[in-house]
Enzyme design. Structure first.
Site, short mmCIF file in Angstrom:
data_model
loop_
_atom_site.label_atom_id
_atom_site.label_comp_id
_atom_site.label_asym_id
_atom_site.label_seq_id
_atom_site.Cartn_x
_atom_site.Cartn_y
_atom_site.Cartn_z
CB CYS A 126 -1.00 -0.01 1.17
SG CYS A 126 -0.30 0.23 2.81
CG ASN A 171 4.26 -1.70 5.31
OD1 ASN A 171 5.30 -2.03 5.87
ND2 ASN A 171 3.31 -2.58 5.06
CB CYS A 195 -3.78 1.56 7.04
SG CYS A 195 -3.64 3.04 8.06
NE ARG A 196 -4.63 1.39 1.59
CZ ARG A 196 -4.47 2.02 0.45
NH1 ARG A 196 -5.35 1.85 -0.53
NH2 ARG A 196 -3.44 2.81 0.25
CB SER A 197 0.19 -3.37 2.76
OG SER A 197 1.00 -2.45 3.43
CG ASP A 202 -5.33 5.12 2.86
OD1 ASP A 202 -5.41 4.74 4.04
OD2 ASP A 202 -4.36 5.76 2.42
#
Length: 171
Positions: A21, A24, A26-28, A138
């Site tokens: 993401c 690095n 939150c999402r990933s 995001d």
């Protein structure tokens, strides 16, 4: 509708997946923790999952507190995560790089230029069984509900990725 497949491994003894993401945090890392949990539960010992960001703003930091809390509430442990930035050598080190959104995908393809074909750099959402090809939004600038939405997306998508890994498992 056919289920998507993953590219063949570079080394038949292992399979390396990178989830990417922007920062690095939150999402990933959420996808990394969930996918690594699903991979371990499926007994796919030859699969390694890592995550990174295309930007360097958070290198060395832990996961966003809201992402970590969402994972913890769902029974996952994201406490060991430390943000890192993807580098050009990741092209040769990973079998597939899964971007969280279209901008991350463009950034990865630009970074790797002709080193990696489109099959090896894809959207994580290509495996989403509910919305194939969806971008993982995001949640950083939103509320807790955004993190819950991301968790739901990465969980169902992780299940599809594990199914693809299982279908192509070396014998």
């Amino acid at each position: 509708m056919s289920r998507p497949d993953l590219p063949a491994p570079r080394d038949p003894r292992r399979y390396r997946i990178a989830v990417v993401c922007l920062g690095n945090i939150c999402r990933s890392p959420m996808a990394h923790v969930v996918l690594a949990d699903r991979v371990a539960a499926a007994g796919l010992d030859h699969v390694e999952v890592v995550s990174s960001g295309t930007g360097d703003w958070h290198v060395g930091e832990g996961m966003d507190r809201r992402a970590a809390a969402t994972l913890r509430t769902a029974g996952y442990d994201g406490s060991r995560h430390r943000a890192q930035q993807v580098t050009a050598d990741w092209a040769g080190e990973h079998d597939v790089l899964l971007a969280m959104d279209a901008q991350n995908l463009r950034d990865l393809r630009e970074l790797f230029a002709s080193e990696v074909d489109d099959e090896r750099v894809r959207l994580y959402g290509d495996f989403d069984p509910v919305s194939p090809g969806a971008e993982v939004p995001d949640p950083y600038f939103g509320g807790d509900e955004g993190f819950a939405e991301v968790l739901a997306m990465v969980e169902r998508t992780a299940d599809e990725i594990v199914a693809a890994l299982t279908r192509s498992r070396p014998t």
